[in-house]
Design a protein around this motif. Structure first.
Motif, PDB file in Angstrom:
ATOM      1  N   ASN A  13      52.026  86.746  73.085  1.00  0.00           N
ATOM      2  CA  ASN A  13      52.963  87.267  74.084  1.00  0.00           C
ATOM      3  C   ASN A  13      54.394  86.798  73.875  1.00  0.00           C
ATOM      4  N   SER A  14      54.568  85.511  73.570  1.00  0.00           N
ATOM      5  CA  SER A  14      55.915  84.952  73.491  1.00  0.00           C
ATOM      6  C   SER A  14      56.601  85.208  72.159  1.00  0.00           C
ATOM      7  N   ILE A  15      55.823  85.471  71.126  1.00  0.00           N
ATOM      8  CA  ILE A  15      56.416  85.691  69.810  1.00  0.00           C
ATOM      9  C   ILE A  15      56.213  87.132  69.346  1.00  0.00           C
ATOM     10  N   ALA A  16      54.951  87.548  69.210  1.00  0.00           N
ATOM     11  CA  ALA A  16      54.663  88.853  68.609  1.00  0.00           C
ATOM     12  C   ALA A  16      55.143  90.015  69.484  1.00  0.00           C
ATOM     13  N   ARG A  17      54.720  90.053  70.721  1.00  0.00           N
ATOM     14  CA  ARG A  17      55.052  91.197  71.582  1.00  0.00           C
ATOM     15  C   ARG A  17      56.545  91.271  71.864  1.00  0.00           C
ATOM     16  N   ASP A  18      57.177  90.135  72.132  1.00  0.00           N
ATOM     17  CA  ASP A  18      58.603  90.142  72.457  1.00  0.00           C
ATOM     18  C   ASP A  18      59.470  90.526  71.271  1.00  0.00           C
ATOM     19  N   SER A  19      59.008  90.226  70.049  1.00  0.00           N
ATOM     20  CA  SER A  19      59.841  90.467  68.869  1.00  0.00           C
ATOM     21  C   SER A  19      59.549  91.796  68.184  1.00  0.00           C
ATOM     22  N   THR A  52      57.731  81.353  62.596  1.00  0.00           N
ATOM     23  CA  THR A  52      56.893  82.449  63.090  1.00  0.00           C
ATOM     24  C   THR A  52      57.718  83.475  63.845  1.00  0.00           C
ATOM     25  N   LEU A  53      58.668  83.007  64.646  1.00  0.00           N
ATOM     26  CA  LEU A  53      59.521  83.921  65.410  1.00  0.00           C
ATOM     27  C   LEU A  53      60.359  84.801  64.489  1.00  0.00           C
ATOM     28  N   MET A 104      59.053  69.311  64.347  1.00  0.00           N
ATOM     29  CA  MET A 104      57.891  69.913  63.679  1.00  0.00           C
ATOM     30  C   MET A 104      57.378  71.125  64.441  1.00  0.00           C
ATOM     31  N   PHE A 105      57.338  71.000  65.770  1.00  0.00           N
ATOM     32  CA  PHE A 105      56.936  72.153  66.577  1.00  0.00           C
ATOM     33  C   PHE A 105      57.970  73.272  66.470  1.00  0.00           C
ATOM     34  N   LEU A 106      59.244  72.927  66.580  1.00  0.00           N
ATOM     35  CA  LEU A 106      60.300  73.939  66.547  1.00  0.00           C
ATOM     36  C   LEU A 106      60.331  74.679  65.222  1.00  0.00           C
ATOM     37  N   GLN A 107      60.085  73.981  64.126  1.00  0.00           N
ATOM     38  CA  GLN A 107      60.084  74.640  62.820  1.00  0.00           C
ATOM     39  C   GLN A 107      58.946  75.627  62.683  1.00  0.00           C
ATOM     40  N   TYR A 119      47.989  87.457  61.824  1.00  0.00           N
ATOM     41  CA  TYR A 119      48.807  86.791  60.806  1.00  0.00           C
ATOM     42  C   TYR A 119      49.765  85.795  61.445  1.00  0.00           C
ATOM     43  N   LEU A 120      50.414  86.196  62.518  1.00  0.00           N
ATOM     44  CA  LEU A 120      51.389  85.318  63.154  1.00  0.00           C
ATOM     45  C   LEU A 120      50.725  84.094  63.774  1.00  0.00           C
ATOM     46  N   THR A 121      49.540  84.272  64.348  1.00  0.00           N
ATOM     47  CA  THR A 121      48.810  83.136  64.919  1.00  0.00           C
ATOM     48  C   THR A 121      48.413  82.158  63.832  1.00  0.00           C
ATOM     49  N   ALA A 122      47.847  82.686  62.750  1.00  0.00           N
ATOM     50  CA  ALA A 122      47.465  81.818  61.637  1.00  0.00           C
ATOM     51  C   ALA A 122      48.682  81.125  61.039  1.00  0.00           C
ATOM     52  N   LEU A 123      49.788  81.848  60.934  1.00  0.00           N
ATOM     53  CA  LEU A 123      51.013  81.296  60.367  1.00  0.00           C
ATOM     54  C   LEU A 123      51.533  80.140  61.213  1.00  0.00           C
TER      55      LEU A 123
END
Length: 228
Positions: A42-48, A213-214, A205-208, A60-64
């Motif tokens: 929701n926060s990355i894939a759908r919004d982008s 992914t974003l 590390m989290f932000l990277q 793919y994005l989740t695994a990445l």
């Protein structure tokens, strides 16, 4: 390489355990797995990417995201203590996969000519200025993106790893091996700085992982869009 493979096994194991006994009322493990999945979905894939096309890219994005996250956090684990992506080859390899994906889906939707036109000719721009704009857009959107994507991840992990080494080993030398007891307080300060840097690194590390992914999702969304 062992850490990289281990991260894939860990991620698969956790998500398998979270989904193996899925129920309408989730248990703690299922709730954690769904929360992690929904964050990327929701926060990355759908919004982008947009609600029409995003679902096919969620795996793919989740695994990445979790592959980068786990390999980054190796840098804070005792004994292991090595972020995989502080080796540039891993970062560039992952960026190459993303480059192939977003260019591939763009070409599949628009055709080769249509895709490169969309990526190099901004909407509403005409005339001689295109002689300058088209090469710049081609460099930016096609050639430079994977380099900057990988370099950002690699440089942050490498620099953080060096800082932790500097403060921990430097503090150890000043306390135990310098031969001058007056240096010991400085060594203790270095250890305290190592702890502070560790907390900062946990955030970085989290932000990277999130930024990589974003940007991947945004590149996919841009490749699928009908106008640049």
């Amino acid at each position: 390489m062992v850490l990289y493979v281990l991260s894939a096994v860990l991620i698969f194991g956790v998500f398998y355990a979270a989904s193996r006994r899925a129920a309408v009322v989730p248990g703690k493990m299922q709730f954690a797995g769904e929360y992690a999945y929904n964050f990327v979905r929701n926060s990355i894939a759908r919004d982008s990417i947009g609600s029409a096309d995003f679902m096919k890219f969620v795996p793919y994005l989740t695994a990445l995201f979790f592959l980068i996250l786990v390999n980054n956090y190796y840098g804070l684990l005792p004994v292991l203590q090595f972020p995989t992506f502080s080796h540039s080859g891993y970062a560039y390899g992952l960026a190459a996969l993303t480059w192939i994906l977003y260019n591939g889906v763009g070409i599949a939707k628009h055709g080769v000519g249509g895709y490169f036109k969309l990526q190099t000719v901004p909407g509403g721009v005409t005339g001689p200025i295109l002689l300058l704009i088209v090469p710049l857009e081609f460099m930016s959107n096609i050639l430079v993106r994977p380099v900057t994507l990988a370099l950002r991840l690699f440089a942050n992990m490498f620099a953080g790893h060096l800082l932790l080494i500097l403060f921990t080993l430097g503090g150890s030398y000043l306390v135990f091996d310098s031969g001058n007891i007056l240096y010991a307080p400085v060594g203790v300060i270095a250890w305290l700085l190592a702890i502070a840097v560790s907390f900062l690194e946990a955030l970085v590390m989290f932000l990277q992982a999130y930024v990589f992914t974003l940007l991947t999702a945004q590149y996919i969304g841009g490749a699928l869009a009908d106008e640049h």
